[in-house]
Design a protein around this motif. Structure first.
Motif, short mmCIF file in Angstrom:
data_model
loop_
_atom_site.label_atom_id
_atom_site.label_comp_id
_atom_site.label_asym_id
_atom_site.label_seq_id
_atom_site.Cartn_x
_atom_site.Cartn_y
_atom_site.Cartn_z
N ARG A 7 56.25 64.97 25.46
CA ARG A 7 56.16 66.28 25.14
C ARG A 7 54.71 66.60 25.94
O ARG A 7 54.00 65.63 26.35
CB ARG A 7 55.94 66.86 23.93
N HIS A 8 54.58 67.71 26.52
CA HIS A 8 53.30 68.07 26.98
C HIS A 8 52.35 68.14 26.01
O HIS A 8 52.13 68.63 24.98
CB HIS A 8 53.52 69.65 27.55
N VAL A 9 51.05 67.26 26.37
CA VAL A 9 49.85 67.12 25.82
C VAL A 9 48.78 67.92 26.44
O VAL A 9 48.73 67.69 27.69
CB VAL A 9 49.46 65.64 25.54
N THR A 10 47.95 68.81 25.76
CA THR A 10 46.87 69.47 26.36
C THR A 10 45.56 68.57 25.87
O THR A 10 45.55 67.98 25.16
CB THR A 10 46.80 70.82 25.85
N PRO A 11 44.46 68.86 27.02
CA PRO A 11 43.31 68.18 26.58
C PRO A 11 42.71 68.85 25.22
O PRO A 11 42.04 67.85 24.50
CB PRO A 11 42.28 68.60 27.69
N GLU A 12 42.89 69.77 24.89
CA GLU A 12 42.53 70.65 23.57
C GLU A 12 43.19 69.79 22.35
O GLU A 12 42.50 69.44 21.24
CB GLU A 12 42.88 71.89 23.40
N GLU B 125 51.48 65.14 37.71
CA GLU B 125 51.25 66.30 38.41
C GLU B 125 50.62 66.16 39.96
O GLU B 125 50.77 66.74 40.84
CB GLU B 125 50.16 67.31 37.46
N ARG B 126 49.79 65.13 40.01
CA ARG B 126 49.02 64.88 41.29
C ARG B 126 50.31 64.38 42.25
O ARG B 126 50.25 64.65 43.39
CB ARG B 126 48.08 63.72 41.17
N ILE B 127 51.10 63.54 41.59
CA ILE B 127 52.24 63.29 42.55
C ILE B 127 53.21 63.97 42.95
O ILE B 127 53.61 64.41 44.04
CB ILE B 127 53.26 61.96 41.74
N ARG B 128 53.41 65.24 42.03
CA ARG B 128 54.20 66.45 42.20
C ARG B 128 53.64 67.34 43.25
O ARG B 128 54.12 67.78 44.30
CB ARG B 128 54.48 67.24 41.10
N GLN B 129 52.32 67.12 43.59
CA GLN B 129 51.58 68.02 44.52
C GLN B 129 51.57 67.32 46.04
O GLN B 129 51.08 68.06 46.90
CB GLN B 129 49.99 68.09 44.14
N VAL B 130 51.75 65.99 46.01
CA VAL B 130 51.77 65.24 47.21
C VAL B 130 52.52 66.11 48.48
O VAL B 130 51.91 66.15 49.46
CB VAL B 130 52.15 63.95 47.16
N ARG C 237 49.42 59.59 27.17
CA ARG C 237 50.15 60.77 27.52
C ARG C 237 49.72 61.78 28.68
O ARG C 237 50.33 62.02 29.51
CB ARG C 237 51.18 61.22 26.46
N LEU C 238 48.55 62.04 28.07
CA LEU C 238 47.85 63.26 29.01
C LEU C 238 47.53 62.61 30.24
O LEU C 238 47.56 63.29 31.52
CB LEU C 238 46.43 63.54 28.12
N ARG C 239 46.93 61.33 30.55
CA ARG C 239 46.88 60.70 31.69
C ARG C 239 48.06 60.43 32.46
O ARG C 239 48.08 60.91 33.61
CB ARG C 239 46.28 59.28 31.52
N ASP C 240 49.13 60.31 31.93
CA ASP C 240 50.27 60.14 32.45
C ASP C 240 50.81 61.60 33.05
O ASP C 240 51.27 61.71 34.24
CB ASP C 240 51.63 59.63 31.79
N GLN C 241 50.58 62.46 32.20
CA GLN C 241 50.89 63.84 32.79
C GLN C 241 50.20 64.22 34.02
O GLN C 241 50.65 65.06 34.86
CB GLN C 241 50.56 65.07 31.55
#
Length: 162
Positions: free
Chosen positions: A23-28, A115-120, A107-111
């Motif tokens: 699931r989505h993990v935030t830095p917070e 996201e970087r891959i989606r931006q390519v 999981r945060l690193r994977d997210q």
């Protein structure tokens, strides 16, 4: 303990003990989990009447590392948690919770990577477009729409691109 501290602890505990379903993990959330883990280390240490300096000597880590981990400022590797768990007689609780916090970090690193891959596809290419232009001209010439040598020669610039 203040209401804010209780809410922070509940939110971090939920993240640390959550099921392994991605699931989505935030830095917070990761910061909260690390603070909660540090609070648990401090409670175990104080419960036995052990100072940070004494624990540092027993586990062979610096006192400042222990202090920073206890406030959630510094992540610690698994070896740190194993040493603290043994020294404080926590019966694997600190190690298990550190593994859960490490999973949140992963999981945060994977997210972030996803996201970087989606931006390519939306990033500008890092190369000269001259080759692509020449390829298009050759394809057009092959379809006999243009005379490729004369069209391509008119595209070269002073630097030799073209």
């Amino acid at each position: 303990m203040s209401t804010d501290a209780v809410m922070l602890s509940l939110a971090a505990a939920e993240c640390v003990t959550a099921d392994p379903v991605p699931r989505h993990v935030t830095p917070e959330a990761l910061a909260d989990a690390r603070r909660l883990l540090g609070t648990q280390l401090r409670a175990a240490r104080r419960g036995l009447g052990v100072t940070q300096s004494r624990l540092a000597k027993e586990v062979r880590w610096s006192r400042s590392t222990i202090a920073n981990v206890e406030i959630g400022r510094q992540p610690a590797p698994r070896e740190f948690w194993v040493a603290c768990d043994i020294a404080l007689g926590a019966n694997g609780v600190l190690v298990a919770r550190s593994v859960a916090a490490a999973e949140l970090a992963r999981r945060l690193r994977d997210q972030a990577t996803a996201e970087r891959i989606r931006q390519v596809p939306f990033q500008a290419p890092h190369m000269c477009v001259c080759r692509d232009l020449h390829r298009l001209l050759r394809e057009l010439a092959a379809m006999s729409f243009l005379d490729a040598p004369s069209a391509a020669s008119g595209l070269a610039d002073e630097r030799g691109h073209g």
